[in-house]
Design an enzyme around this catalytic site. Sequence first.
Site, mmCIF file in Angstrom:
data_model
loop_
_atom_site.group_PDB
_atom_site.id
_atom_site.type_symbol
_atom_site.label_atom_id
_atom_site.label_comp_id
_atom_site.label_asym_id
_atom_site.label_seq_id
_atom_site.Cartn_x
_atom_site.Cartn_y
_atom_site.Cartn_z
ATOM 1 N N CYS A 1 -0.462 4.231 2.042
ATOM 2 C CA CYS A 1 -0.280 4.133 3.677
ATOM 3 C C CYS A 1 1.176 4.184 3.905
ATOM 4 O O CYS A 1 1.431 4.749 4.965
ATOM 5 C CB CYS A 1 -0.619 2.775 3.984
ATOM 6 S SG CYS A 1 -1.893 1.891 3.275
ATOM 7 N N ASP A 2 1.907 3.861 3.015
ATOM 8 C CA ASP A 2 3.365 3.820 3.441
ATOM 9 C C ASP A 2 4.525 4.722 2.751
ATOM 10 O O ASP A 2 5.815 4.934 2.879
ATOM 11 C CB ASP A 2 4.018 2.202 3.340
ATOM 12 C CG ASP A 2 3.438 1.448 4.120
ATOM 13 O OD1 ASP A 2 2.783 1.906 5.426
ATOM 14 O OD2 ASP A 2 3.341 0.227 3.861
ATOM 15 N N CYS B 1 0.712 -1.281 -0.148
ATOM 16 C CA CYS B 1 0.075 -0.039 0.022
ATOM 17 C C CYS B 1 0.731 1.208 0.063
ATOM 18 O O CYS B 1 1.231 1.826 0.920
ATOM 19 C CB CYS B 1 -0.975 0.045 0.948
ATOM 20 S SG CYS B 1 -1.992 1.391 1.342
#
Length: 294
Positions: free
Chosen positions: A128-129, A125
Site C-alpha cells: 500500500c505505502d 503494508c
Amino acid sequence: MIIVGSGPAGLTAAIYAGRYLLDTLVIGELNGGTISEASEVCNFPSYKNITGLELTKKLVEHVEHLGVEIKQEIVEKIEKGENFVIKTNNSIYRARAIILATGSKKRKLNVKGEKEFLGRGVSYCATCDATFFKDKKVAVVGGSDAALTAAILLSEYAEKTYIVYRKSKFFRAEPTWIKQVENNKKIEPVFNSNIIEIKGSNKVEEIILDTGKKLSVDGVFVEIGLIPNIELAEQLKLDLENGHIVTDKFQRTSLPGVFAAGDVTNNPLKQAITASAEGAIAANTAYEKIKRGD
Ligand SMILES: Cc1cc2nc3c(=O)[nH]c(=O)nc-3n(C[C@H](O)[C@H](O)[C@H](O)COP(=O)(O)OP(=O)(O)OC[C@H]3O[C@@H](n4cnc5c(N)ncnc54)[C@H](O)[C@@H]3O)c2cc1C
C-alpha cells in the site's frame, strides 16, 4: 449460509456455495484479506506471478459472477439460537450455517513511537505505502517471507532498505526470497537486532536498536507475523489450539453448524491456496448439512 471473511478462504467458500445454489451472504471487512497486501504471489496455481490486489479482484469477480453478494461490514456478535443471529456494525442477519474465515491481523511491535507515527512513517503494508518512500531510507522489521518480499518491493523505490531481524540469519523465508535479498545492493540486513524506539518530530526520522545502534530512516514497515482473529470464535466458545480454531478434516468446529477455514484455523500452512482449499471443504460440508436438513 453466512460466510464471515472475504479473504481467499471466505471467497472460495462463496464460489462453492454459489455453485451449490445455497442462499449465501459473505460479510467481510476487507476483500482479499491479507493476500490483498502481497506485492507478488508466485505460488497460487495457474498464476506464475500475480499481485495480491489482482488476485483479489479475480476472486471477487468469480464470486459475484455466481450471484453471491459480498457485504463490506464488520461482524461484531454471533448468537446461537434455533438459527444463528449475526450482528454487524450495520445490520442483523440470520443463518442456518456459518463459516468463519476471519484470517488474521498484523502483530504490533509494541515499542515507543509505533502508535504515534502510524501513517507518518510507520506502516504495516509495503504494497500500500511503498511508493511514498521514493529515494528515502526505510527499515523493514522481521525475517519471514512477508518481511523479505516487503523489502524487495521497497527497494524498487527507496534509496536504502534495512531489514532489522532479531536472529543471526534468515531461516524462515523461502530460499528464492533470501537469494533476491542477498543479491540486492539496496538492501542491508541488520541481524541480531530489535527496534526499541521509533523517533522523530512530525514524522519518523530514526530508529534505536537494542544493540545501541541508531539508523536514520523515513519509514518503518512492521512484518513480524500475524495474530488470528478469534474474537467471534471465543464468543461462540469454540475449541481453540494455540489461539487458532480447531477443525476436523471436514472443517467442522466444536459447535454444530459452525465451520472454519483458512488462517484462523489450526492448519499447518498459512497460505492462500490452503485457505482456499479449506474454504471449499467448509462450503461442501455446510451444503451437505443443510441438504440433510440438520
Ligand atoms: C505481505 C503478505 C504476503 C503474502 N504472500 C503470500 C503469497 O505469496 N502466497 C500465499 O499463498 N500466501 C501469501 N500470504 C498469506 C496469505 O495472505 C494468507 O494465507 C491468506 O490470505 C489467508 O486467507 P484467509 O481467507 O484465511 O484470511 P485473510 O486473508 O486474513 O482474510 C480474512 C478476512 O476476514 C475478514 N474479517 C476478519 N474479522 C472480521 C469480522 N469480525 N467481520 C467481518 N470481516 C472480518 C477480513 O477483513 C478479511 O476479509 C501473504 C501474507 C502477507 C501478509
